[in-house]
Each structure stands twice: as structure tokens, then as C-alpha cells.
Design a protein around this motif. Sequence first.
Motif, PDB file in Angstrom:
ATOM      1  N   ASN A 108     -12.138   2.368  -0.198  1.00 55.16           N
ATOM      2  CA  ASN A 108     -11.949   2.893   1.157  1.00 55.16           C
ATOM      3  C   ASN A 108     -13.312   3.231   1.768  1.00 55.16           C
ATOM      4  O   ASN A 108     -14.078   4.021   1.205  1.00 55.16           O
ATOM      5  N   GLU A 134      -5.618   1.732  -2.123  1.00 50.52           N
ATOM      6  CA  GLU A 134      -6.554   0.696  -1.673  1.00 50.52           C
ATOM      7  C   GLU A 134      -7.370   0.134  -2.835  1.00 50.52           C
ATOM      8  O   GLU A 134      -7.710  -1.044  -2.859  1.00 50.52           O
ATOM      9  N   LYS A 170       0.830  -1.207   0.000  1.00 47.62           N
ATOM     10  CA  LYS A 170       0.000   0.000   0.000  1.00 47.62           C
ATOM     11  C   LYS A 170       0.865   1.258   0.000  1.00 47.62           C
ATOM     12  O   LYS A 170       0.589   2.217  -0.740  1.00 47.62           O
TER      13      LYS A 170
END
Length: 346
Positions: free
Chosen positions: A165, A214, A16
Amino acid sequence: MKSLIDKLEKDSILTKDEFTSLIQNHSDDDELYAAKKARKIADDIYGKEIYIRGLIEFTNYCRNDCYYCGIQRSNKCAERYRLSKEQILLCCEQGYELGYRTFVLQGGEDPFYSDEAIEDIVRSIKSRFSDCAVTLSIGEKEYESYKRFFDAGADRYLLRHETANDEHYRKLHPAELSLEHRKNCLYQLKDIGYQVGCGFMVGSPFQTAETLAEDFLFIHDLKPQMVGIGPFIPHQKTRFADEKAGTLKQTLFLLSLLRIMEKNVLLPATTALATIDPTGREKGILAGANVVMPNLSPVDVRSKYTLYDGKVCTGEEAAECRHCLERRIESVGYHVVISRGDYKLV
Ligand code: 5AD
Ligand code: FES
């Protein structure tokens, strides 16, 4: 950042933090580097062929109220319409003549069409055009409904996840909609056997490099056959009317990264991309896209399916649009093929 792009190519994944820094800190030169790599990967798998899908926007009624979308239920200015099965079949007929072998039925979440009605439409298309694929893009449904449509012959399903998210999702949607439910739908669709497409808008309000990271992790986990991304474009009758649109540059870079990560993925150069730049689709192809989805809806309803302002190709007849597109694609060294355009495994 070139080493991160190389790493993404080699491992088909980054952490990430790596995704976040690549998305946040890359240079113009990195964009070129990624586009070149992405195009090479697409050429190795799909050659110079571009797949076309005939998009039939069959209803702009919607029970949902997504904050960004022009056909949200609280937009009282939207002029609503629905197409009958006969009208849809006419679009397919016209499309078939023009070389389309995939029909995408897209609409708002419109309860007017029962599961039986959708099954009937899918069955009718598949029996009349047995060499064509049918893609549904009609939102969140129960597992049972998805299964019934699949059994009726639907091949593919598009359901953009919009953002992976949770907090971001809640800023784009009213409380009754949840990311968890949307993700579940996508996993169920895969489980049933559909070729599945997810995706997101580039530059949507509150999006950050981190939320985009994400998105990449989610896409890597879901392993969809298609990923649809296009710039967010504000619609004047929504609460995001004064927000900035997503940019061409960022959309192209993210297209390239998607191609580098999910090598075989079907990647459309979207109408939204053509809307923010007159040669957006061509540039999308050069950045790694290999699909275009021109409109097959009847011209009198086209301008009513306005998810965002300024949408291109709303005045052109299907045939005009088809030929215009062909010329555009050839101008960058590619060509349209008459094929279902299925996902290639190798
Ligand atoms: N700008 C760009 N794309 C939009 N969509 C909806 N509203 C907008 C907008 N204002 C996209 C969503 C949806 C798809 C059908 O269109 O991502 O999933
Ligand atoms: Fe639709 Fe040019 S691509 S009119």
C-alpha cells in the motif's frame, strides 16, 4: 470464515474485501483450521523436509533510512562492520561442513561493495561450492547490476516489498524511497530469471487488515518463489521505538494463508518469529512454513546486525545453532535436509 479459507484453497485468490474481512474477523478456531490446511498442503508438496539457508550478514552499513530498521543510516549508535570476501568464504566453508547448500548474502545497501566486488564474491562462492545456491539480499539496484550478479551465478534474490500500500509505504520510509521503485525491482528480478522472494513485516506501524489484503493481492500477482514474513519488532534507536511489536498469533495465521494461497511457495519461519516466542520457529513450521535461515555470520559481528531489539541466536556459534535448530525441528516431527532446497513446481 471457514468458507473463505476453503475458497482461498480452491481458487488460490480472494477479493480484497474477502481478504480484509478474513484477516479482520477470524476466530481462534479459524486459525487452527487454516494451520491444519496449510500444513497438509506443505506436507503434500515438501513432505517432512525443512530447508535450511545459511545467512551471512556481510555488512551493516546502509545508505537508506527506513524508519523501522535498526541499521538505518541515521542510527549513530550502530557499530558498523563489513566482511571481506575471505571472511565470507570462510563462513561458507563452515556452513558447507554443517550441511548448508544455500548461502544468503544479506546486507544493508552499502555502496562500498561495487558491482564488480559482488560479482567476484558470487563467482568465488559458486566456483568453490558448485552444488550450492547463492541468494542475494542487498536491496534496490539497477537492472544492469541485477543482471550482472545473475550472470555471475546468483540464483535467488530476496527483497521484501514491506507493504503493497503506497500510503503505508510512505509512513515507513523517507520520501526518497518509493513502493513503485521497489515493485519494479521485484518484477525485473523475476524477468532476469532469479527465484525471487518478497515479503513484509506483520504488525508494522500503520498496518491494517486492508493493507495486508493488498499484500496478498500483490504477492498473488508477482508469484514469487519465496515470501518472507515475520513480526515487526521495535528497535530502541528508531522513531518506532515505542510502537507495539507484531504478534505470534497474527504471524502464524498469515503464514497459513500464504501457504493456502501460494501452495508451493518457500516460506521461512523467521528469526524475528523466534525472537517474539521461544518456540516461534517450530510454531511457524506447524502453521505452514518449510524453511529456516539460521545465522552463519562470525559470532563477533552477529550482535551488530540488529534490525530490531532482542534478536535471538546472536551468541551461538554456527555449529551450535545448527544443532539446536535440528533438535527443534525434530521436536515437531520434521527434519532438516542437506539440499539446495529449490522451489518445487509440482
Ligand atoms: N522488525 C522486524 N523486521 C524488521 N526488518 C527490518 N527492521 C525490522 C524490525 N524492526 C525486516 C525488513 C527487512 C528485513 C531484512 O528485515 O522487512 O526487509
Ligand atoms: Fe540458534 Fe537455537 S536455533 S541457538
